[in-house]
Design a protein around this motif. Structure first.
Motif: not given
Ligand SMILES: Nc1ncnc2c1ncn2[C@@H]1O[C@H](COP(=O)(O)OP(=O)(O)OP(=O)(O)O)[C@@H](O)[C@H]1O
Ligand SMILES: [Mg+2]
Lengths: 501, 276
Positions: B140-158
């Motif tokens: 579930x965390x993946x979704x907002x991370x994806x929205x705020x930071x797009x695709x890539x390492x950074x949303x993964x890290x968040x």
């Protein structure tokens, strides 16, 4: 001891709970503690405690578990914030201090030693001892230097780099003590500092604390639930019960004049022989005869008092010269010899501060009363068997009384046994002893109040002739030839202060 | 009577949109910083030739494990295997992602844990949030991370930081609370300031427990970093995902094995770091 007040506690009250002011007002209304607890569910930790601690003394706070000793001690450095009252250290009220002032007072005036040592496990011995100095920002070299000195004071030289886990309990507490000493505080607060140690180590530590106290002259406030410890260490003792101080006094006062049944019950199990001194049981040495007077005067005095021997002293200072037996006095009268020629010069002497447990074997083995003599040789008093027994029996002990740890207070109240002076002795445990004592009718009034530790009685009564009715009277007159013999038995040499004049 | 549907999902969507539009610039800035952190770490680790890296990490394992020769040998062998399987670069990228995520999680988690131990109000706010964070499925965390930071390492890290932080907070809080009362009394009785008490007594005494929290935090980071491949985080997780999509058992297994090796080595090293 000079009696400068170092620390003064005025009306300290501590309430554990959410609304302490309410409890305070209920207390003022005179409500009982149990009532207050029912009503408010708050505990009264301390209730109006007052005392003074003098500069350089060891003040022991004693009481049963839960009586509020630790709470009281922690109020003194505000580890626990008192609800009301004042605590003056050198005249400054610590309860009114700002955080900064409090910190400085804690750093410079108040050291603390903890029951379970409370050493920092991640630090070496030296780093532990230096902790107090480290937080004051004292440079490393200087603080380690002082910490080393403190470690030497407590006999732990060479252990500076040891880990805490490598130390035994006794050594840990030495580190705890060194840590408190390193700051050179005026006052040491010690909360059951030796309670976690084995009895032998504990006794060693007590001795060392006393000798340390002689050297460094700190004011020590020592919490203990152990009466023997309190009596051994304390210059004065405060006895606590349910958050209140019941009695404050010297060990002897606590033993001989218990303020109420709680105190007398508390002190019932104690071995008095270790606390009381020769001085406290001796009688006035009268009559005595001056060396310069003749045998006739001596005879007259003995006749008047109905006694068979008399002490011979010299000069205004009552320097003890020897003892004169009635037979020898008669002899001297007939032959015209001087007192000096017929008296027995070698008699057992004890110093006034000798503890009773050391006096007992001496008196048991001695044919004469013991002379209590000060350093200058002055005759201060005499000790006969009867007075030793009397002192030991005061305040009534019963053999089934538990140790000082767990006196059954309920029982005391119910039977009224211990109200004021003690009640009659328990026939079962003491019948035999009473018989002996009654027959000899020594100090009857006192002995009646209760039986004594059987071992001590045996010690005193078991050997040697029975004491006579008159406390001042002396054992049977020896044969004429006896005067050349030392009255003390050979195995007592060295223990006895026997001097030949 | 019909109770209208409470629009929880819509509200969250609305809030997320709001944040996206109003704080977009801030988010971009954060994103850039984090991206820089990961890349710098990755580049630094890749700068070393694999042989040197293997010697280095084996030595680290040796000394962290109190001169544990077996642990050192196992570490050397594991990383040799990774190199041998041709997964070196991916593994280093995963490692960089794990370490920077864990670092961020600890950077936030340890101080919050200390605050929780010291302050009852903060504790009562943080504790239910932690329960919430830990029971929510990690995807579930993946979704907002994806929205705020797009695709890539950074949303993964968040997503990883959020997921891995709770044990760091919990165990720090626990460790500080468990410091024996007599020891904090020592600090106070000798006149320590609040900071002195924390730095010289509470944290050192709580360290073993805090280290356990750090260990858990790193392990959770590793597991989340793999999942984060779903929103474009690269490294071994991506390789596993690739294997799944292509139904390539060999590829997936090799990447999985490399993850296990990294996990075991990180676990052993951090486990032994705590002083006992
Ligand atoms: N923080 C606290 N909250 C509530 N009650 C307390 C607290 N601390 C102590 N008390 C109560 O105050 C009373 C006195 O406790 P204290 O620890 O001072 O006793 P003590 O004489 O030192 O006993 P011990 O010999 O067991 O150490 C006890 O009844 C205890 O339950
Ligand atoms: Mg206590």
């Amino acid at each position: 001891m000079n009696k400068n007040v170092k620390l003064e506690v005025r009306n300290i009250t501590k309430i554990f709970g959410k609304n302490p002011q309410k409890v305070i007002s209920l207390l003022k209304e005179g409500k009982s503690k149990s009532e207050i607890f029912e009503k408010t569910k708050q505990t009264i930790g301390l209730n109006g405690v007052n005392f003074e601690v003098y500069d350089g003394e060891i003040f022991v706070i004693m009481g049963l578990s839960g009586s509020g000793k630790s709470t009281l001690l922690r109020c003194l450095n505000r580890l626990i914030e008192p609800t009301a009252g004042e605590i003056l250290i050198d005249g400054q009220d610590i309860t009114q201090m700002s955080a900064e002032e409090l910190r400085n007072t804690r750093r410079t005036k108040l050291g603390m030693v903890f029951q379970n040592f409370a050493l920092l496990p991640h630090r070496t011995v030296l780093e532990n001892v230096a902790y107090g100095l480290e937080i004051q920002g004292i440079p490393k070299d200087e603080r380690y230097e002082k910490a080393r000195e403190a470690l030497e004071t407590v006999g732990l030289k060479g252990y500076e780099q040891s880990k805490i886990t490598q130390l035994s309990g006794g050594m840990k507490q030495r580190v705890g003590l060194a840590r408190a000493l390193a700051n050179d505080p005026d006052i040491l607060l010690m909360d059951e500092a030796f309670s976690a140690l084995d009895p032998l180590i504990r006794s060693d530590m007590q001795d060392e604390l006393l000798s340390l106290e002689d050297r460094v002259q700190k004011t020590i406030i020592f919490v203990s639930h152990d009466l023997d410890e309190a009596l051994k260490l304390g210059d004065r003792i405060a006895l606590m019960k349910d958050g209140e101080v019941v009695q404050i006094g010297t060990p002897e006062e606590i033993l001989t004049e218990p303020a109420d049944s709680y105190v007398s019950r508390f002190v019932a199990g104690v071995d008095r022989s270790k606390i009381l001194t020769a001085e406290s049981v001796m009688k006035r040495p009268e009559p005595f005869v001056s060396l310069s007077s003749g045998p006739r005067v001596a005879m007259q005095l003995m006749k008047e008092r109905g006694i068979s021997s008399i002490y011979v002293v010299e000069g205004k200072n009552r320097r003890l010269m020897g003892i004169l037996m009635i037979n020898d006095a008669l002899d001297a009268m007939k032959t015209g010899k001087s007192l000096e020629a017929v008296m027995i010069p070698v008699i057992p002497r004890v110093p006034p501060d000798m503890p009773l447990n050391e006096v007992i074997p001496l008196i048991a083995d001695s044919q004469y009363p013991l002379a209590v003599v000060n350093d200058a040789g002055k005759l201060l008093g005499i000790i006969v068997r009867g007075s030793v027994l009397g002192a030991l029996a005061i305040a009534g002990e019963t053999e089934e009384t538990g140790g000082p740890e767990a006196p059954d207070l309920e029982e005391t109240v119910r039977t009224g046994k211990n109200e004021g002076e003690a009640g009659p002795p328990d026939p079962e445990s003491s019948g035999g002893l009473n018989g002996i004592i009654d027959k000899d009718s020594i100090n009857k009034g006192i002995i009646d109040k209760g039986p004594i530790d059987k071992g001590i009685i045996d010690n005193v009564i078991g050997s040697g002739p029975a004491p006579e009715v008159e406390a001042r009277s002396v054992a049977p007159a020896p044969e004429v030839g006896a005067r050349t013999e030392a009255p003390a038995r050979p195995e007592l040499k060295g223990e006895l202060e026997v001097k030949t004049w | 009577m019909v109770i209208p549907r409470i629009p929880i999902g819509n509200t969250v969507e609305f809030a997320v949109d709001g944040i996206e539009t109003h704080f977009g610039a801030v988010l971009d800035l954060v994103s850039d910083q984090l991206d820089f952190l990961i890349s710098a770490l990755k580049d630094a680790l890749l700068f070393l030739p694999p042989e040197l890296f293997i010697v280095g990490i084996s030595l680290l394992a040796y000394f962290a494990g109190r001169r544990n020769i077996k642990l050192a040998a196992g570490t050397a062998f594991g990383f040799f295997l990774i190199e041998n399987m041709g997964l070196w670069e991916l593994s280093i990228e995963t490692l960089a992602l794990v370490l920077s995520s864990a670092f961020m999680a600890l950077l936030i988690g340890v101080p919050v844990g200390i605050l929780c131990a010291k302050n009852a109000v903060i504790y009562h706010i943080v504790k239910p949030s932690l329960d919430f964070m830990q029971t929510m499925p990690s995807f579930v965390y993946l979704i907002p991370a994806l929205i705020f930071f797009g695709l890539g390492n950074v949303p993964g890290m968040i997503a990883t930081v959020v997921f891995a932080m709770p044990p760091a907070i919990r165990l720090t809080n626990l460790g500080v609370r468990q410091v024996p009362k007599e020891l904090t009394e020592v600090a106070d009785a000798f006149g320590s300031t609040g900071w002195q008490k924390l730095a010289k007594v509470e944290l050192p005494v709580a360290l073993p427990t805090i280290m356990a929290g750090i260990n858990q935090c790193i392990m959770l980071s590793l597991s989340m970093v793999v999942i984060a491949a779903m929103i474009g985080a690269r490294g071994l997780g991506y390789q596993v995902l690739f294997g799944i999509q292509r139904i390539d058992i060999g590829l997936g297994f090799e990447a999985g094995l490399a993850i296990v090796i990294i996990a075991v080595v990180l676990d052993r090293i951090t486990q032994h770091l705590s002083p006992k």
